[in-house]
Design a protein around this motif. Structure first.
Motif, PDB file in Angstrom:
ATOM      1  N   PHE A 142      -0.500   5.250  -5.449  1.00 56.42           N
ATOM      2  CA  PHE A 142      -0.752   4.074  -4.629  1.00 56.42           C
ATOM      3  C   PHE A 142      -2.241   3.773  -4.677  1.00 56.42           C
ATOM      4  N   VAL A 175      -4.292   1.935  -2.816  1.00 56.22           N
ATOM      5  CA  VAL A 175      -5.088   1.824  -1.596  1.00 56.22           C
ATOM      6  C   VAL A 175      -4.526   2.793  -0.558  1.00 56.22           C
ATOM      7  N   VAL A 176      -5.352   3.740  -0.129  1.00 56.72           N
ATOM      8  CA  VAL A 176      -4.941   4.672   0.916  1.00 56.72           C
ATOM      9  C   VAL A 176      -6.067   4.770   1.946  1.00 56.72           C
ATOM     10  N   PRO A 177      -5.766   4.957   3.239  1.00 51.72           N
ATOM     11  CA  PRO A 177      -4.406   5.033   3.778  1.00 51.72           C
ATOM     12  C   PRO A 177      -3.762   3.650   3.903  1.00 51.72           C
ATOM     13  N   THR A 178      -2.440   3.627   3.941  1.00 58.48           N
ATOM     14  CA  THR A 178      -1.678   2.396   4.073  1.00 58.48           C
ATOM     15  C   THR A 178      -0.551   2.615   5.071  1.00 58.48           C
ATOM     16  N   GLU A 235       4.193   5.150   5.532  1.00 59.05           N
ATOM     17  CA  GLU A 235       2.824   5.594   5.802  1.00 59.05           C
ATOM     18  C   GLU A 235       2.355   6.394   4.594  1.00 59.05           C
ATOM     19  N   THR A 252      -1.362  12.810  -2.709  1.00 61.95           N
ATOM     20  CA  THR A 252      -0.748  11.668  -2.045  1.00 61.95           C
ATOM     21  C   THR A 252       0.370  12.165  -1.151  1.00 61.95           C
ATOM     22  N   SER A 264       2.854  -0.576  -4.659  1.00 63.83           N
ATOM     23  CA  SER A 264       2.227  -1.748  -4.062  1.00 63.83           C
ATOM     24  C   SER A 264       2.892  -2.026  -2.721  1.00 63.83           C
ATOM     25  N   ILE A 265       2.169  -2.731  -1.851  1.00 64.79           N
ATOM     26  CA  ILE A 265       2.717  -3.106  -0.546  1.00 64.79           C
ATOM     27  C   ILE A 265       3.899  -4.052  -0.731  1.00 64.79           C
ATOM     28  N   VAL A 297       2.699   0.278   6.551  1.00 67.27           N
ATOM     29  CA  VAL A 297       3.374  -0.998   6.382  1.00 67.27           C
ATOM     30  C   VAL A 297       4.795  -0.898   6.926  1.00 67.27           C
ATOM     31  N   THR A 346       7.805  -3.418   0.775  1.00 64.52           N
ATOM     32  CA  THR A 346       8.363  -4.291   1.809  1.00 64.52           C
ATOM     33  C   THR A 346       9.405  -5.265   1.285  1.00 64.52           C
ATOM     34  N   THR A 385      -0.927   8.268   2.712  1.00 64.66           N
ATOM     35  CA  THR A 385      -2.283   8.803   2.793  1.00 64.66           C
ATOM     36  C   THR A 385      -2.562   9.580   1.520  1.00 64.66           C
TER      37      THR A 385
END
Length: 775
Positions: free
Chosen positions: A491, A493-496, A481, A438, A543-544, A498, A548, A483
């Motif tokens: 994480f 879900v990759v890539p992300t 970012e 990661t 998590s996103i 936000v 954020t 990956t």
């Protein structure tokens, strides 16, 4: 870097234009320093009790005339003031104390300040210092620290600034508790102000060379030159320090190794007697290997054990088994332009324009074993511009004040690369059976603007009351970012990609104090002060929403009453502070299943007593005792999955002590020797927020460190020789412990109550010889 510099052009030009402002013909900004006293009997007492030697190699302070003989002059109130007149808790170390006690970095400083805890839980690229139990492992670009360093009045951000080396130092001030009025943001725990030696109108030079065990080699040098009489002076300072590694590594190169080169150049220009411009530039490059961790396993009975799945590991705290590369590099550099303009009876105007940059990387082996389970590479690139403008009225007037403006602009970048593959049979091995990688990058643009002021009124010649306030506005925005390998535990879900922010926070931080001084040697005070640490965004979330969602700013309030006193013709000094401090919206980084999270978790309270005392028993014998009692507790603490309300705060020892003595023996009219010894102690630590660390680790966390030195000094020459030692008994207290049982223990071992920690120990015994010379 270009954006930061361009933002700074207008304020920088304003600073330079002040150079050509009309003069009022007042006293010269910098005067030649006087020679030190020429006999041991004339030695002056300092704040920790060490005597100012008759044959000190360090240069005397050009500010020494601002206070009574023996006083240390500090700038904790943004003006030169005697340490004994400051109405809040502060410790200060003059130039000679810094040299005699070998205070070469933040770790050495923490051993001299009761209740201060330094933690370099990997390397100098990730170092933090705590005061009164207030500390945080917040390394994200959009997060800030609660205890901040100021170098030559310039705010410095980031964990790697804590790892900076000290050289050619004028004084160090440790301000405990929130300093939100005059020092601003990110000082809910305290501020550490380091002042370097400025140029003087004397031709002067000096230096030192050191050799020691573990391959220690060090050299320092300064040269001060008058380029134009009473108008232009220059000073250049240099330091080199290296060792071969303090910790033996059986699976690779030895660790805790340093190779430091640092240089600073300064120009002082005084076009008029009331106007000065100082320009300074500095650069530090530190290449080394990490402060290694060890795997430490305990049974429920607090007995040491070995995890079943691991190969045999060394039980010596100063010997480790790490196979992955563990090196770091820190580049830390910048410059400042400072203008001081005395405008007569109205007061003085000061402008400080500064840029700083910090570039570092670190390869780390957090699994601490000769297997590749967990590997981390961290990179940081921070750019910073600051502008401060302040005006101070004459201190001797019945009403005096300081008022000013502060601006900060930062561009911070951080990248963390993880390689992880769990051991079969462990919980982490079950969740990560195959190698997964990661990379988490966070970029943050941070800005802050503030106005501040503080006024003091002498109600009577003995009684002074003061009120001050600061309003700060912070703004942060950026993006993450991520990956890596799909399914990584870091994480899902990759890539992300936000974005976060922009988010704004504002805070009003007042301070009120009253000071009663019935005699010049007796001072009573009471202080109430608030502090503020900016909100932010975490780069360590899974998590996103977590990435954020901002966490709110910390807000602190501190109550102090105390006294600063001197007795017996100033041979005895006694300073005492009682304090209570509370922090709301406490920001904390905590670990769950090997992952770290940063959130606002609740409220803390710190209360206790701080004592600094010293005595010149005879002209040749000086004793000092510094002590603190600290009761630090979480009033509330909720991570979302656990509640730690009522727990002791970690890394907050109840009892801390630093004591010592210095004796001067006159051998003849030509020679003297100085014998010094010191002892540092702190009681056992709570090593986690949960207060669930095994008793075996806690029992190894108390601190008992002895140091000593012998100086041989020819009274009619300009050199001296010192033999010194640190941690003479080779004590190995645990500095930090993190629960990594999920990485190393089987479910059966965990069910049986075994616990395994990633532990960090203090440095082993070091000793050496130093030759110093000054013209």
């Amino acid at each position: 870097m270009t954006r930061v510099t361009s933002l700074g052009r207008a304020p920088l030009c304003a600073s330079l234009l002040l150079t050509f402002a009309p003069s009022a013909g007042l006293a010269q900004a910098s005067t030649p320093a006087e020679d030190p006293p020429t006999s041991a009997a004339a030695a002056a007492q300092t704040s920790d009790g060490s005597a100012q030697s008759s044959s000190a190699i360090t240069q005397p302070s050009p500010e020494a005339s601002a206070a009574a003989p023996g006083d240390i002059v500090v700038t904790a109130q943004r003006r030169e003031t005697s340490l004994q007149d400051i109405p809040f808790s502060i410790m200060a170390f003059g130039a000679e104390q810094v040299e005699q006690q070998r205070i070469t970095d933040a770790f050495a400083l923490s051993q001299r300040v009761p209740s201060a805890i330094f933690n370099s839980a990997a390397d100098k690229a990730f170092a933090v210092i705590g005061l009164r139990g207030v500390r945080a492992l917040l390394s994200a670009p959009a997060a800030d620290l609660p205890v901040v360093f100021f170098f030559d009045d310039v705010y410095t951000s980031g964990v790697s600034s804590t790892g900076s080396t000290f050289f050619d130092i004028e004084r160090i001030e440790v301000l405990r508790g929130p300093q939100g009025t005059l020092f601003g943001r990110n000082v809910t725990g305290g501020a550490i102000s380091v002042s370097t030696r400025r140029p003087t109108f004397d031709n002067d030079w000096g230096g030192s060379a050191t050799i020691g065990n573990k391959g220690q080699v060090a050299a320092e040098w300064f040269s001060n030159a008058v380029l134009l009489e009473d108008k232009l002076a220059a000073r250049i300072s240099y330091k080199h320090s290296q060792n071969d590694g303090l910790i033996e590594n059986r699976a690779g190169p030895d660790l805790n190794k340093e190779n430091v080169d640092a240089i600073r150049g300064q120009l002082l220009f005084t076009p008029a007697s009331n106007l000065s411009l100082r320009i300074s530039a500095d650069y530090m490059n530190d290449n080394g290997t990490s402060n290694p961790a060890k795997v430490t396993c305990f049974t429920p009975a607090a007995e040491v054990c070995t995890p079943q799945l691991l190969p045999p590991l060394s039980t010596d705290p100063f010997t480790v088994d790490q196979n992955d590369p563990a090196g770091y590099r820190v580049e830390y550099y910048g410059g400042l332009a400072r203008v001081d303009w005395d405008v007569g009876d109205a007061g003085s105007l000061t402008s400080i324009t500064a840029i700083r940059r910090n570039v570092n990387y670190a390869n780390r082996d957090p699994d601490a074993i000769p297997l590749s389970v967990y590997y981390l590479r961290a990179e940081t690139n921070d750019k910073q511009f600051t502008q401060e403008l302040r005006f101070a009225s004459p201190a001797e007037k019945r009403f005096s004040y300081v008022a000013g403006f502060f601006y900060l602009r930062q561009r911070n970048e951080r990248s963390d690369f993880y390689n992880e593959q769990g051991l079969p049979g462990t919980p982490f091995g079950t969740s990560v059976p195959l190698l997964k990688s990661t990379q988490i990058r966070q970029y943050a643009n941070n800005s802050s603007i503030a106005v501040f002021g503080e006024g003091a009124f002498k109600i009577t010649p003995e009684l002074t009351a003061s009120i001050g306030a600061r309003y700060t506005s912070d703004r942060k925005k950026g993006f993450d970012e991520i990956t890596g390998t799909p399914g990584t535990p870091r994480f899902p879900v990759v890539p992300t990609f936000v974005r976060f922010g922009p988010e704004r926070w504002g805070s009003f931080t007042p301070r009120v104090y009253i000071r009663y001084e019935p005699t010049p040697d007796l001072n009573f005070y009471g202080t109430v002060a608030k502090g503020f640490k900016g909100g932010g965004f975490s780069s360590s979330q899974n998590s996103i929403v977590g990435l954020t969602t901002p966490f709110p700013p910390e807000k602190a309030i501190n109550y102090e009453i105390g006294t600063k006193s001197r007795f017996f013709d100033r041979k005895v000094q006694f300073n005492l502070t009682l304090f209570r401090q509370e922090i709301d919206n406490l920001q904390a980084t905590f670990f769950e299943n090997g992952l770290s999270f940063t959130r606002s978790v609740g409220k803390s309270r710190q209360q206790g007593i701080e004592l600094e005392s010293s005595a010149n028993v005879t002209p040749d014998l000086n004793l000092f005792v510094n002590y603190s009692y600290l009761d630090a507790e979480y009033l509330s603490y909720n991570t979302g999955t656990a509640d730690y309300a009522g727990n002791r705060m970690p890394f907050a020892p109840k009892h801390s002590l630093n004591t010592g003595a210095r004796y001067t023996a006159r051998l003849s009219d030509d020679f003297e020797m100085q014998f010094a010894g010191d002892y540092s102690y702190h009681s056992k630590l709570a090593l986690s927020d949960a207060n669930n660390v095994n008793r075996g680790a806690i029992d190894r966390s108390d601190w008992n460190i002895f140091g000593a030195s012998i100086d041989f000094i020819p009274l009619k020459a300009n050199w001296k020789v010192s033999v010194w030692g640190k941690n003479l008994t080779n004590n190995a207290p645990i500095q930090a412990a993190y629960d990594f049982g999920t990485f190393w223990l089987t479910p059966a071992e965990r069910s049986a109550g075994r616990q395994a920690y990633l532990t960090y120990y203090a440095n082993p015994r070091t000793f050496g010889l130093t030759f110093s010379i000054k013209n």
